[in-house]
Scaffold this active site. Structure first.
Site, short mmCIF file in Angstrom:
data_model
loop_
_atom_site.label_atom_id
_atom_site.label_comp_id
_atom_site.label_asym_id
_atom_site.label_seq_id
_atom_site.Cartn_x
_atom_site.Cartn_y
_atom_site.Cartn_z
N ASP A 46 0.86 -1.18 0.00
CA ASP A 46 0.00 0.00 0.00
C ASP A 46 0.90 1.23 0.00
O ASP A 46 2.04 1.18 0.47
CB ASP A 46 -0.89 -0.03 1.25
CG ASP A 46 -1.67 1.25 1.45
OD1 ASP A 46 -2.31 1.72 0.50
OD2 ASP A 46 -1.62 1.78 2.58
N ASP A 76 -0.13 5.03 0.79
CA ASP A 76 -0.35 6.03 1.84
C ASP A 76 -0.23 5.44 3.23
O ASP A 76 -0.87 4.44 3.56
CB ASP A 76 -1.74 6.67 1.69
CG ASP A 76 -1.87 7.46 0.40
OD1 ASP A 76 -0.85 7.68 -0.28
OD2 ASP A 76 -3.01 7.85 0.07
#
Length: 264
Positions: free
Chosen positions: A9, A11
């Site tokens: 991922d 963020d």
């Protein structure tokens, strides 16, 4: 033979804060988004994060992003790349970058998986020497974005679907693969692989990770996370000029008086 991969991922997992703020600041600097639009989207994004995600809120997020992109020339967005990278790269966690490179050294390709646009995701992946990226696709016509998303929208279940499609194309073994995220919203992504890893997890993800015996990486204190979040919001406000107004209101009366005297 099938091979494993590592999925990250973006963020708050690979980087501190949100890449959406980097996009918003550069969009304002280049004149593609108004101050009002940036502030409205920032508040909507904050509410989305606080309330958690449902199918309805995910659809709302997709529609909001599509509405912001509609009618914007693809080339103009591409030209924002250097400015966006200038905001993102200093906030990349060295620990996570080393984690990704270690996977590559052991023969596992590393991919970014994010709800950000495919173009931005690939830009960051290239800069970080990753093997590729899975981001949200947006339909284009006559050199402009139409605002319609190309399924799957890579958020929540959409991330797992994109990973499965990549695995089928590239002959990847997801059961032997790894996935990294900080958020409960990425549980489908984490459960799609045999080796899920929680990175500075939120409370719900930490609960699940402990119950299921997943590896937990924690190198960021809560105070730092709050600092990064507040700093990101302040950066957007300062970049649009709203922050300057806030700073003026916070100045002590004596300082304001002194400045008034100097001006006279």
């Amino acid at each position: 033979m099938s091979k494993a991969a590592a999925f990250f991922d973006l963020d708050r997992t690979l980087m501190a804060g949100s890449s959406a703020f980097a996009f918003a600041r550069e969009a304002y600097r280049t004149g593609l988004m108004s101050r009002r639009r940036i502030l409205a989207d920032g508040l909507a994004n904050l509410a989305f994060r606080l309330q958690g995600s449902t199918d309805a809120s995910t659809d709302a997020l997709r529609d909001r992003v599509g509405d912001a992109l509609r009618g914007i020339p693809v080339r103009d967005v591409q030209r924002m790349g250097p400015g966006i990278l200038g905001d993102i790269l200093p906030r990349v966690y060295p620990q996570m970058l080393q984690e990704a490179w270690s996977h590559q050294d052991e023969g596992r390709p590393a991919y970014i998986v994010t709800a950000a646009s495919q173009e931005m995701a690939q830009l960051v992946a290239t800069a970080l020497l990753f093997d590729g990226a899975l981001g949200s696709g947006w339909e284009k016509s006559d050199g402009e974005y139409t605002g319609r998303a190309i399924e799957p929208f890579t958020y929540r279940d959409g991330k797992a679907q994109a990973m499965q499609a990549l695995a089928e194309r590239e002959g990847l073994d997801l059961e032997a693969s790894y996935a990294y995220s900080d958020s409960e919203s990425d549980l489908p992504m984490l459960r799609a692989v045999g080796n899920p890893v929680a990175v500075n997890p939120d409370s719900e993800l930490e609960r699940v990770a402990r119950e299921e015996g997943w590896r937990i990486i924690r190198f960021e204190r809560l105070r730092r996370r709050l600092f990064v979040a507040v700093g990101a919001v302040a950066a957007v406000l300062l970049g649009t000029g709203a922050g300057a107004a806030l700073q003026r209101r916070r100045q002590p009366p004596v300082r304001r008086l002194r400045r008034a005297v100097v001006r006279r």
